[in-house]
Write a protein that holds these residues in place. Structure first.
Motif, PDB file in Angstrom:
ATOM      1  N   GLN A   1      -2.905 -10.168  -3.831  1.00 33.87           N
ATOM      2  CA  GLN A   1      -3.818 -10.742  -4.700  1.00 33.87           C
ATOM      3  C   GLN A   1      -4.882 -10.872  -4.048  1.00 33.87           C
ATOM      4  OE1 GLN A   1      -2.584 -14.149  -6.863  1.00 33.87           O
ATOM      5  NE2 GLN A   1      -1.878 -12.968  -8.766  1.00 33.87           N
ATOM      6  N   SER A   2      -6.533 -10.494  -4.591  1.00 30.16           N
ATOM      7  CA  SER A   2      -7.499 -10.636  -3.807  1.00 30.16           C
ATOM      8  C   SER A   2      -7.897 -12.102  -4.931  1.00 30.16           C
ATOM      9  CB  SER A   2      -8.392  -9.511  -4.206  1.00 30.16           C
ATOM     10  OG  SER A   2      -9.966 -10.487  -3.442  1.00 30.16           O
ATOM     11  N   ASP A   3      -8.752 -12.943  -5.326  1.00 31.57           N
ATOM     12  CA  ASP A   3      -9.847 -13.898  -5.320  1.00 31.57           C
ATOM     13  C   ASP A   3     -11.497 -13.956  -4.908  1.00 31.57           C
ATOM     14  OD1 ASP A   3      -9.451 -15.082  -3.363  1.00 31.57           O
ATOM     15  OD2 ASP A   3      -8.288 -16.991  -3.865  1.00 31.57           O
ATOM     16  N   ARG A   4     -11.517 -12.943  -3.758  1.00 30.23           N
ATOM     17  CA  ARG A   4     -13.000 -13.272  -3.025  1.00 30.23           C
ATOM     18  C   ARG A   4     -13.787 -12.869  -4.383  1.00 30.23           C
ATOM     19  NH1 ARG A   4     -15.320  -8.957   0.662  1.00 30.23           N
ATOM     20  NH2 ARG A   4     -15.015  -8.063   0.341  1.00 30.23           N
ATOM     21  N   VAL A   5     -15.009 -14.109  -4.073  1.00 28.57           N
ATOM     22  CA  VAL A   5     -16.022 -14.124  -4.812  1.00 28.57           C
ATOM     23  C   VAL A   5     -16.395 -12.474  -5.408  1.00 28.57           C
ATOM     24  CG1 VAL A   5     -18.082 -15.158  -5.513  1.00 28.57           C
ATOM     25  CG2 VAL A   5     -16.274 -16.755  -4.763  1.00 28.57           C
ATOM     26  N   GLY A   6     -16.323 -12.120  -6.683  1.00 23.50           N
ATOM     27  CA  GLY A   6     -17.597 -10.820  -6.434  1.00 23.50           C
ATOM     28  C   GLY A   6     -16.987  -9.741  -6.193  1.00 23.50           C
ATOM     29  N   HIS A   7     -15.472  -9.616  -4.879  1.00 21.77           N
ATOM     30  CA  HIS A   7     -14.876  -9.006  -4.916  1.00 21.77           C
ATOM     31  C   HIS A   7     -13.689  -8.619  -4.736  1.00 21.77           C
ATOM     32  CE1 HIS A   7     -18.766  -7.384  -2.200  1.00 21.77           C
ATOM     33  NE2 HIS A   7     -18.033  -8.213  -1.865  1.00 21.77           N
ATOM     34  N   ALA A   8     -13.066  -9.494  -5.812  1.00 23.25           N
ATOM     35  CA  ALA A   8     -11.172  -9.287  -6.036  1.00 23.25           C
ATOM     36  C   ALA A   8     -11.279  -7.894  -6.489  1.00 23.25           C
ATOM     37  CB  ALA A   8     -10.837  -9.925  -6.826  1.00 23.25           C
ATOM     38  N   HIS A   9     -11.780  -6.619  -7.419  1.00 22.20           N
ATOM     39  CA  HIS A   9     -11.538  -5.976  -8.028  1.00 22.20           C
ATOM     40  C   HIS A   9     -11.331  -4.675  -6.022  1.00 22.20           C
ATOM     41  CE1 HIS A   9     -11.002  -1.940 -10.440  1.00 22.20           C
ATOM     42  NE2 HIS A   9     -12.318  -1.383  -9.575  1.00 22.20           N
ATOM     43  N   GLU A  10     -12.726  -5.015  -5.770  1.00 21.22           N
ATOM     44  CA  GLU A  10     -13.168  -3.638  -4.353  1.00 21.22           C
ATOM     45  C   GLU A  10     -11.475  -4.143  -3.498  1.00 21.22           C
ATOM     46  OE1 GLU A  10     -16.775  -4.751  -2.393  1.00 21.22           O
ATOM     47  OE2 GLU A  10     -16.042  -4.878  -0.434  1.00 21.22           O
ATOM     48  N   ASP A  11     -11.536  -5.708  -3.570  1.00 24.23           N
ATOM     49  CA  ASP A  11     -10.609  -5.685  -2.677  1.00 24.23           C
ATOM     50  C   ASP A  11      -8.913  -5.332  -2.574  1.00 24.23           C
ATOM     51  OD1 ASP A  11     -11.999  -6.579  -0.519  1.00 24.23           O
ATOM     52  OD2 ASP A  11     -11.323  -9.116  -1.253  1.00 24.23           O
ATOM     53  N   VAL A  12      -8.848  -5.052  -3.697  1.00 24.98           N
ATOM     54  CA  VAL A  12      -7.076  -4.630  -4.133  1.00 24.98           C
ATOM     55  C   VAL A  12      -6.950  -3.617  -4.933  1.00 24.98           C
ATOM     56  CG1 VAL A  12      -6.237  -6.618  -6.226  1.00 24.98           C
ATOM     57  CG2 VAL A  12      -7.735  -5.076  -7.487  1.00 24.98           C
ATOM     58  N   MET A  13      -8.572  -2.680  -4.863  1.00 26.78           N
ATOM     59  CA  MET A  13      -8.094  -1.192  -4.685  1.00 26.78           C
ATOM     60  C   MET A  13      -7.544  -1.157  -2.944  1.00 26.78           C
ATOM     61  SD  MET A  13      -8.818   0.498  -7.355  1.00 26.78           S
ATOM     62  CE  MET A  13      -8.819   1.704  -7.646  1.00 26.78           C
ATOM     63  N   ALA A  14      -8.826  -1.443  -2.511  1.00 26.40           N
ATOM     64  CA  ALA A  14      -8.301  -1.176  -1.016  1.00 26.40           C
ATOM     65  C   ALA A  14      -7.075  -1.505  -0.306  1.00 26.40           C
ATOM     66  CB  ALA A  14      -9.676  -1.788   0.264  1.00 26.40           C
ATOM     67  N   TYR A  15      -6.455  -2.691  -1.147  1.00 26.34           N
ATOM     68  CA  TYR A  15      -5.179  -3.107  -0.865  1.00 26.34           C
ATOM     69  C   TYR A  15      -4.503  -1.665  -0.996  1.00 26.34           C
ATOM     70  CZ  TYR A  15      -6.533  -8.146  -0.153  1.00 26.34           C
ATOM     71  OH  TYR A  15      -7.584  -9.325   0.793  1.00 26.34           O
ATOM     72  N   ALA A  16      -4.319  -1.380  -2.467  1.00 25.51           N
ATOM     73  CA  ALA A  16      -3.588  -0.346  -3.019  1.00 25.51           C
ATOM     74  C   ALA A  16      -3.815   0.892  -2.037  1.00 25.51           C
ATOM     75  CB  ALA A  16      -4.401  -0.088  -4.166  1.00 25.51           C
ATOM     76  N   ASP A  17      -4.667   1.535  -1.796  1.00 28.25           N
ATOM     77  CA  ASP A  17      -4.323   2.477  -1.015  1.00 28.25           C
ATOM     78  C   ASP A  17      -4.012   2.794   0.140  1.00 28.25           C
ATOM     79  OD1 ASP A  17      -6.897   3.583  -2.906  1.00 28.25           O
ATOM     80  OD2 ASP A  17      -8.853   3.517  -1.559  1.00 28.25           O
ATOM     81  N   ALA A  18      -4.262   1.660   1.015  1.00 32.56           N
ATOM     82  CA  ALA A  18      -3.242   0.512   2.247  1.00 32.56           C
ATOM     83  C   ALA A  18      -2.177   0.949   1.431  1.00 32.56           C
ATOM     84  CB  ALA A  18      -3.328  -0.864   2.799  1.00 32.56           C
ATOM     85  N   LEU A  19      -1.825   0.328   0.944  1.00 30.68           N
ATOM     86  CA  LEU A  19       0.286   0.233   0.308  1.00 30.68           C
ATOM     87  C   LEU A  19       0.664   1.444   0.549  1.00 30.68           C
ATOM     88  CD1 LEU A  19       0.147  -2.656  -1.806  1.00 30.68           C
ATOM     89  CD2 LEU A  19       1.241  -2.545   0.233  1.00 30.68           C
ATOM     90  N   THR A  20      -0.547   2.493  -0.170  1.00 27.24           N
ATOM     91  CA  THR A  20       0.529   3.901  -0.853  1.00 27.24           C
ATOM     92  C   THR A  20       0.093   4.522   0.439  1.00 27.24           C
ATOM     93  OG1 THR A  20      -0.977   3.908  -2.901  1.00 27.24           O
ATOM     94  CG2 THR A  20      -0.391   6.045  -1.656  1.00 27.24           C
ATOM     95  N   SER A  21      -0.309   4.264   1.631  1.00 26.62           N
ATOM     96  CA  SER A  21      -0.361   5.208   2.959  1.00 26.62           C
ATOM     97  C   SER A  21       0.726   5.059   3.542  1.00 26.62           C
ATOM     98  CB  SER A  21      -2.089   4.924   3.470  1.00 26.62           C
ATOM     99  OG  SER A  21      -2.683   5.158   2.769  1.00 26.62           O
ATOM    100  N   ALA A  22       1.101   3.327   3.495  1.00 22.41           N
ATOM    101  CA  ALA A  22       2.076   2.514   4.181  1.00 22.41           C
ATOM    102  C   ALA A  22       3.592   2.981   3.426  1.00 22.41           C
ATOM    103  CB  ALA A  22       2.541   1.132   3.524  1.00 22.41           C
ATOM    104  N   GLY A  23       3.753   4.327   2.046  1.00 22.24           N
ATOM    105  CA  GLY A  23       4.695   4.776   1.470  1.00 22.24           C
ATOM    106  C   GLY A  23       4.928   4.035   0.191  1.00 22.24           C
ATOM    107  N   ALA A  24       4.306   3.617  -0.750  1.00 21.56           N
ATOM    108  CA  ALA A  24       4.542   3.189  -1.631  1.00 21.56           C
ATOM    109  C   ALA A  24       5.337   4.480  -2.650  1.00 21.56           C
ATOM    110  CB  ALA A  24       3.775   1.814  -2.075  1.00 21.56           C
ATOM    111  N   THR A  25       6.139   3.942  -3.532  1.00 22.46           N
ATOM    112  CA  THR A  25       5.841   5.451  -4.155  1.00 22.46           C
ATOM    113  C   THR A  25       5.425   4.737  -5.401  1.00 22.46           C
ATOM    114  OG1 THR A  25       8.403   4.167  -5.018  1.00 22.46           O
ATOM    115  CG2 THR A  25       8.572   5.940  -3.347  1.00 22.46           C
ATOM    116  N   ASP A  26       4.923   3.518  -6.304  1.00 27.50           N
ATOM    117  CA  ASP A  26       4.307   3.264  -7.520  1.00 27.50           C
ATOM    118  C   ASP A  26       3.323   2.157  -7.527  1.00 27.50           C
ATOM    119  OD1 ASP A  26       3.259   3.461  -9.987  1.00 27.50           O
ATOM    120  OD2 ASP A  26       5.628   2.528 -10.617  1.00 27.50           O
ATOM    121  N   VAL A  27       2.105   2.041  -7.423  1.00 30.45           N
ATOM    122  CA  VAL A  27       0.705   1.640  -6.792  1.00 30.45           C
ATOM    123  C   VAL A  27       0.358   0.973  -8.483  1.00 30.45           C
ATOM    124  CG1 VAL A  27      -0.665   0.492  -6.055  1.00 30.45           C
ATOM    125  CG2 VAL A  27       1.204   1.459  -4.425  1.00 30.45           C
ATOM    126  N   ALA A  28       0.424  -0.197  -8.897  1.00 29.46           N
ATOM    127  CA  ALA A  28      -0.303  -0.743 -10.031  1.00 29.46           C
ATOM    128  C   ALA A  28      -1.575  -1.564 -10.081  1.00 29.46           C
ATOM    129  CB  ALA A  28       0.218  -1.032 -11.282  1.00 29.46           C
TER     130      ALA A  28
END
Lengths: 447, 447
Positions: B270-297
């Protein structure tokens, strides 16, 4: 001291004498003391075994920037300097640094930039003070309004006790509750419990370089309204420094830093929020203007931000240039800051002294400063009386004797009135548990 | 107990019995004990005066959500329940809350929303556990990777000692170094030193409502690569929870939460960063995909974020539904998390047990869980052996016996091996300083 540590003992008497005092006003080194510059834990163990065997008092010391007398040598005692124990091991995955007590605060900060990490506590003396000294006093500084104090970053300690026993407190992991956590007891204990030989420090991702707002006010009331307005900001400033009218005048006497004549208050405010420092300082500037600032300057880049801080940085040399002074370190609830500044001004007037009152407004931690002629016994007495009256004022506002400098010898006379006799007795018993012979910085803190 | 506190003593034996146990597995209430529901400090003082006079053991208790036996009644003793001491005073200018120990963690959080402030620590039981219990165990929870643990938010305490003496630790002001700070000693002391009757808690500006990423992996290695990728993010996630393959299977057995069959790891971030939670979770999703996640929601709004967390929330009921189990609470360096999970799986296989391994990956704090048939003596023995082996594994990885649950009675047998005999002796001596009669939760922590 016997000859088993020949190259750690400072034998040149002139060199040794420089280790005799700290930065406290009027500090005088005793006649006879031995200085040992420890290079590692084994040296510390050996010194503390010797000290216990010979019942010799030990004063542990870093860069001697203490302002309270806590690091002044004791007659016939050992000064155990730990500046040379200065290893740094950074673990970016765990976001910790494992450091020796002798690491200079600013050097650690510099080493962390390569990792994109930061260690926030930043006493004014960060260019020279050591982490060991910061731990000894639970040092604060300018950043505390956003980042807290040293204790908030110490996760665990290695400590050598009188007699040479090595103990560990806390942990290296992010969490841990196996047994009591004694870390917080040692942080702020001013060398009275043991000697820190290693610290595990929690690090944070590096914030952005700060931008600065400087706001000038023509009344103290408006300045304090500015502080209140800043407390209501959702994005906490990384720095809120207050200069009262006499502080501004003292700085302008020292050099022209561009402050207008007649300013009754200046606030310096920073943001280091990643990606938003500019947005924040613009918001702070608006809030300060609404609060009544007559002049507001906003730095658009890092160089300009630094320039705006120059006046604040000139404060300590400006006060030093004025001669003998007593510097307070009281901390009150932020909501009572105005009452504290007014009390300081009133006390100065009544005692016939000049005074300045500046400091870390965001924390309620100010450093009132009374000037006196040390050849004039009446002035010396007036300054001492004023010092005591400020402490009383802080207590009446729900505050404390010392926010970040520690008790040392200078503030020891006030300790029992703040804590009560029962608490002081309990804390003495606690000390005796770690230092049964009473040889660790005896007489400091508890008088 | 004499009759001086008639309406505070629970006289109905069936009601009293419910206060006899906490949530530790297999907890059994003793035959005879007295329950007092204190309403204020004066009640606590009276009980502790009585207890000292009669040498009666006292078990202090909140909502009894402890999992270690620390809050189980003692034979012939007093259960001192502090749930009714639940006042809350919020000071938004100082950003503190002054609360009674009985305040429910979640209730405090709710009350703070009106001020735009937050109290971060969030144990899984936050809907029912009390701040007093959180302080007793230095409770953590899901948010610690970004926000730290209970100790990081306790600025000062009012404590009643055995015999009825009232002491205060720490401060209300932002800074303060007058004497030793004993606050950290009491946080995590599991009722063995005194009874907290008031706490000054530091608050933070409320973050944004969190958004969530859920990532599914088909190997444990890829899952752990995902954790590493998250540790490298400049904007620290406010939550990084790991479910291993067996945890995912257990949850899917309990109800269909949409996890694919054969998933060997799930990360919730999760991200709860003021004004940036969406940007953060998108970045986390990218990082997790690169790490090998087969499914990212990725959740686009709060409701969806909440929905993605449902599977994680189902974990505890899913484990409970499987029957008897032993739950660990070890904490290791984050970099050794993979070694810990593999060790747990290996131990389970060797002991012929089923096990799950899930928890707070961002802190290195996992809750391995071994299932057993309690009517099968061999399985019970195997589970107990596995429990001990996980502790050994955690130690060998530089970790600790307990990250956030505390020692209580269940983990007391391991205390001395982690701390060493000298440290345990020192901590017993410390306890004796505050509790010379040894009546405060005797036998807990130190065995």
């Amino acid at each position: 001291m016997d000859s088993s540590l020949p190259d750690r003992v400072v034998t040149d008497p002139d060199v040794a004498r420089t280790y005799g005092v700290d930065h406290s006003p009027g500090a005088v080194a005793p006649e006879a003391f031995t200085v040992v510059r420890a290079r590692d834990r084994a040296d510390v163990v050996e010194v503390l075994q010797y000290a216990a065997a010979h019942r010799t008092p030990v004063v542990t010391q870093g860069a001697r920037t203490a302002t309270t007398g806590a690091a002044v040598a004791l007659e016939g005692g050992i000064v155990l300097n730990t500046e040379a124990i200065n290893q740094v091991e950074v673990d970016p995955v765990e976001r910790i640094a494992v450091v020796g007590p002798g690491v200079v605060n600013g050097d650690l900060k510099s080493q962390l930039t390569a990792y994109g990490l930061a260690y926030p506590p930043d006493p004014a003396s960060s260019g020279s003070c050591t982490i060991g000294g910061n731990i000894a006093t639970n040092a604060g500084g300018l950043c505390c309004v956003k980042y807290g104090v040293t204790a908030d970053y110490v996760r665990g300690l290695e400590v050598v006790l009188a007699g040479g026993e090595v103990m560990r407190t806390g942990r290296r992991t992010a969490k841990g509750v196996t047994g009591y956590d004694l870390t917080g007891l040692f942080v702020g204990s001013e060398g009275t419990l043991g000697v820190v030989t290693e610290a595990v420090l929690r690090l944070i991702p590096a914030p952005d370089p700060p931008l600065t707002v400087l706001a000038v006010f023509d009344t103290l009331e408006a300045t304090l309204a500015g502080v209140t307005a800043l407390r209501e900001q959702r994005h906490t400033p990384s720095l809120i420094e207050l200069l009262d009218g006499p502080s501004v005048a003292a700085i302008q006497d020292y050099g022209d830093y561009g402050f207008p004549a007649g300013a009754e208050g200046v606030l310096l405010v920073q943001s280091d929020r990643v990606g938003h420092a500019h947005e924040d300082v613009m918001a702070y500037a608006d809030a300060l203007t609404s609060a009544g600032a007559t002049d507001v300057a906003v730095a658009d880049d890092r160089a300009e931000a630094d320039l705006l801080m120059e006046g604040r940085r000139a404060l300590n040399p400006a006060l030093e240039a004025r001669g003998s002074r007593l510097i307070e370190d009281v901390c009150v609830p932020v909501g009572r800051l105005g009452d504290l500044v007014r009390a300081v001004h009133e006390i100065a007037t009544r005692q016939g002294l000049e005074a300045t009152c500046s400091g870390h407004a965001g924390d309620g931690n100010l450093h009132p400063c009374f000037f006196f002629d040390q050849d004039d016994a009446a002035q010396v007495a007036a300054a001492q009386a004023a010092f005591g009256e400020v402490v009383e004022a802080a207590w009446s506002l729900g505050g404390t004797l010392t926010g970040e400098h520690g008790v040392g010898t200078l503030k020891a006379p006030w300790l029992e009135r703040e804590l009560g006799a029962a608490e002081v007795a309990r804390q003495r018993a606690l000390k005796a548990l770690f230092d049964p012979l009473g040889i660790m910085n005896p007489g400091r803190v508890f008088g």
